[in-house]
Design a protein around this motif. Structure first.
Motif, PDB file in Angstrom:
ATOM      1  N   THR A 386       0.819  -1.211   0.000  1.00  0.00           N
ATOM      2  CA  THR A 386       0.000   0.000   0.000  1.00  0.00           C
ATOM      3  C   THR A 386       0.855   1.265   0.000  1.00  0.00           C
ATOM      4  N   SER A 436      -9.082  -5.871 -12.346  1.00  0.00           N
ATOM      5  CA  SER A 436      -8.685  -5.441 -11.005  1.00  0.00           C
ATOM      6  C   SER A 436      -7.263  -5.894 -10.712  1.00  0.00           C
ATOM      7  N   LEU A 438      -3.337  -4.304  -8.491  1.00  0.00           N
ATOM      8  CA  LEU A 438      -2.675  -3.216  -7.788  1.00  0.00           C
ATOM      9  C   LEU A 438      -2.183  -2.163  -8.778  1.00  0.00           C
ATOM     10  N   GLY A 515      -8.867  -1.192  -3.023  1.00  0.00           N
ATOM     11  CA  GLY A 515      -8.717  -2.592  -2.658  1.00  0.00           C
ATOM     12  C   GLY A 515      -9.928  -3.119  -1.916  1.00  0.00           C
ATOM     13  N   GLY A 520      -8.864  -3.201  -6.705  1.00  0.00           N
ATOM     14  CA  GLY A 520      -7.418  -3.188  -6.601  1.00  0.00           C
ATOM     15  C   GLY A 520      -6.849  -4.587  -6.743  1.00  0.00           C
ATOM     16  N   PRO A 521      -5.868  -4.925  -5.913  1.00  0.00           N
ATOM     17  CA  PRO A 521      -5.237  -6.249  -6.004  1.00  0.00           C
ATOM     18  C   PRO A 521      -6.209  -7.355  -5.634  1.00  0.00           C
ATOM     19  N   SER A 525      -3.078 -11.228  -2.099  1.00  0.00           N
ATOM     20  CA  SER A 525      -2.340 -10.009  -1.775  1.00  0.00           C
ATOM     21  C   SER A 525      -2.705  -9.525  -0.366  1.00  0.00           C
ATOM     22  N   GLU A 527      -2.717  -6.459   0.709  1.00  0.00           N
ATOM     23  CA  GLU A 527      -3.020  -5.029   0.689  1.00  0.00           C
ATOM     24  C   GLU A 527      -4.093  -4.715   1.724  1.00  0.00           C
ATOM     25  N   LEU A 530      -7.928  -4.774   0.956  1.00  0.00           N
ATOM     26  CA  LEU A 530      -8.362  -6.141   0.698  1.00  0.00           C
ATOM     27  C   LEU A 530      -8.446  -6.933   1.990  1.00  0.00           C
TER      28      LEU A 530
END
Length: 590
Positions: A386, A436, A438, A515, A520-521, A525, A527, A530
């Motif tokens: 991040t 989707s 990162l 996320g 996002g990722p 992941s 992150e 998430l």
């Protein structure tokens, strides 16, 4: 005259570019829209090359982007927003119903923001009217500002709906369903505006006219109204950004609370590759943002009156004297974040080596997630994803903003368009085109993150070019490029770089928001956004799955708010005025 024509052309071309981008979205998408249509029409039909080719021909995808754009624009002129690829029904009625829900929700959120701003400003206004010395705005405003909408929405869902049971947790069933989403959207907005307005009121109260009015016998109510009118114009740019931010906040709040609004339906259209519905949703969301921006500009004109026409605006600059204790809070937040990263980097973030939802212990300080993975390790490694990505986005935003901001007239349109598009909405568009990831989230934040930097470059660059020593350089035979790169850029590079660096924590939070919304990722992941999204289904039985990423995000948010005031210039010596005249349209983003 030429300058006005250049600005107008910049705005028209930027708006046309956005509309064209949305119009050719089905052609840009590399995610096989014809397959989505085939599955929507008949789940049993085999996806043969012939069947897919027939659908592509039916959709006009083989005719190229210009033909697709002409067809879409023709439908817009007739009021036809297209037909859903998933349901096969017209898109217009569904978008209209969802838009009504979103506008209602935004109205409630705006009411919450106004009430919050009023409560935060009353102490500062009372002190200003009484002539008491001003103090920095309180911790309450900073705390509210430090809570991202998606994070506050998650907390309110758990506390207000799950634990206390006072409000419905999901859906839309009258005003009671709007309370929690409106609080999630309105409290951060009101906290930011209230904090800025309180500082502006404190600065305005030190001006000489206040004492003159009091000596002349003006009532406290008259002085209070004048102080508010004096402080508001300098904040209209920030108010516009806050109003635009409500659009992005609505997407997050509607997703968390399952509100059938425009933001949630647009996210769903992106996930299902229902591109006609996505086109209509994107156009409506950007339209709302543009209307909010126009409303803020109209408020500025109404407050300033003649000052707008004459081209000079008196600005009450909030000033702050920094002492050692003012650095304690950001120092503590930075130390806690650094300690968490240092403690978890040596641990495995991806192996399911523990019991599912294991509670915190000495071996697992943050507990384990639903897959039995170490949450301390995931939070620490997620900081690299991040915050590390945020560093790269910040550097890229600085570079793009510097290059674009050096062309102040040409950059007006792109800056206004970028400021009118919250990262969440751009993230939906990027995810629809590229999927989707990162990298996609970073691109989405970058597409809007450069705009405040460019506005700052344009404002400071205009001031530098107007200085006497720069104006005389062409007379001495120095060319325009040499003036720009040898004299203007070195002068503005320092303050602009500080401005960009101060936006780094906010960029990290924007990446986390994408996320959280699935833009996002993808798993596994670590992150932060998430992590929070993965832990929400287990919040009742294992709250630590949410507390770990929440704590990291709150620390980052508080650090962002604490650092933001470092861009303020130091307090001026006694006896100097805090009022300066600036050209209308020059935005001081620092």
């Amino acid at each position: 005259m030429a300058g006005r024509l250049g600005v107008t052309a910049s705005r028209v071309l930027s708006l046309a570019g956005v509309v064209a981008l949305i119009g050719v979205l089905p052609w840009l998408s590399g995610r096989s829209p014809e397959l989505s249509v085939l599955r929507a029409r008949s789940a049993e039909q085999e996806a043969t090359p012939e069947a897919l080719a027939a659908i592509r021909a039916d959709l006009g995808l083989d005719d190229g982007p210009l033909a697709l754009l002409r067809s879409w624009l023709g439908g817009l002129v007739r009021g036809d927003l297209g037909t859903s690829w998933v349901s096969g029904t017209p898109v217009g009625p569904g978008v209209g119903a969802a838009l009504g829900v979103s506008l209602t929700l935004m109205a409630f959120a705006l009411l919450v923001a106004v009430l919050t701003t009023t409560l935060l400003c009353l102490p500062a206004l009372r002190r200003a009217v009484r002539g008491e010395p001003g103090r920095p705005s309180g911790v309450g405003g900073a705390a509210l500002t430090a809570l991202p909408e998606f994070l506050l929405a998650s907390v309110l869902l758990v506390v207000g709906a799950v634990w206390l049971g006072w409000f419905p947790p999901y859906g839309w069933d009258g005003p009671s369903s709007a309370v929690l989403p409106a609080l999630a959207m309105g409290l951060p907005a009101g906290g930011l505006v209230g904090r800025l307005l309180a500082d502006a009121l404190t600065a305005a109260s030190s001006e000489r006219w206040v004492l003159s009015w009091q000596v002349a016998g003006a009532t406290r109510a008259q002085v209070a109204r004048a102080l508010v009118r004096r402080a508001l114009p300098s904040l209209t740019t920030q108010v516009a950004l806050v109003l635009v931010g409500l659009t992005g906040g609505a997407v997050a709040a509607e997703q968390v609370f399952a509100v059938p609004g425009l933001g949630r339906s647009t996210l769903g259209a992106a996930e299902s590759q229902d591109l006609p519905a996505l086109q209509a949703g994107m156009l409506a969301l950007l339209g709302i943002s543009a209307v909010f921006g126009i409303a803020a500009s109209a408020l500025r004109v109404a407050l300033l009156g003649r000052a707008v026409r004459t081209g000079t605006v008196p600005v009450a600059d909030p000033v702050r004297t920094w002492r050692g204790r003012d650095r304690v809070l950001p120092g503590v937040c930075a130390a806690l974040l650094a300690g968490t990263v240092a403690a978890g980097l040596g641990r495995d973030p991806v192996t399911s080596a523990h019991a599912r939802l294991a509670p915190p212990s000495w071996a697992l300080p943050f507990g384990a997630d639903a897959s039995g993975r170490d949450l301390l390790a995931r939070v620490a490694h997620g900081a690299l994803d991040t915050v590390g990505t945020a560093v790269l986005v910040t550097a890229a935003s600085l570079l793009v903003g510097l290059l674009v901001g050096l062309l102040p007239r040409a950059s007006v349109g792109p800056v206004e368009v970028a400021n009118a598009a919250p990262p969440v909405i751009v993230g939906v568009l990027v995810a629809a085109v590229a999927g989707s990831s990162l990298t996609g989230a970073a691109v989405a934040v970058l597409l809007v993150g450069w705009a405040p930097v460019a506005a700052h470059v344009a404002a400071v660059g205009t001031e530098v070019r107007a200085s006497a020593y720069v104006r005389v350089l062409p007379v001495l035979g120095v060319g325009p490029l040499a003036v720009t790169w040898r004299h203007v850029v070195p002068t503005l590079l320092g303050p602009v770089t500080r401005n960009a660096v101060l936006r780094l924590p906010g960029i990290a939070l924007a990446l986390a928001a994408l996320g959280f919304l699935g833009l996002g990722p993808t798993p596994p992941s670590p992150e932060w956004g998430l992590l929070l999204a993965e832990g929400m289904p287990y919040v009742e039985r294992a709250p630590w799955t949410v507390l770990a990423p929440t704590g990291a995000l709150v620390l980052t948010a508080v650090l962002a708010v604490s650092l933001s005031v470092w861009s303020r210039r130091p307090a001026q010596p006694a006896g100097t005025s805090t009022t300066s005249n600036v050209r209308v349209g020059a935005t001081n983003s620092s």
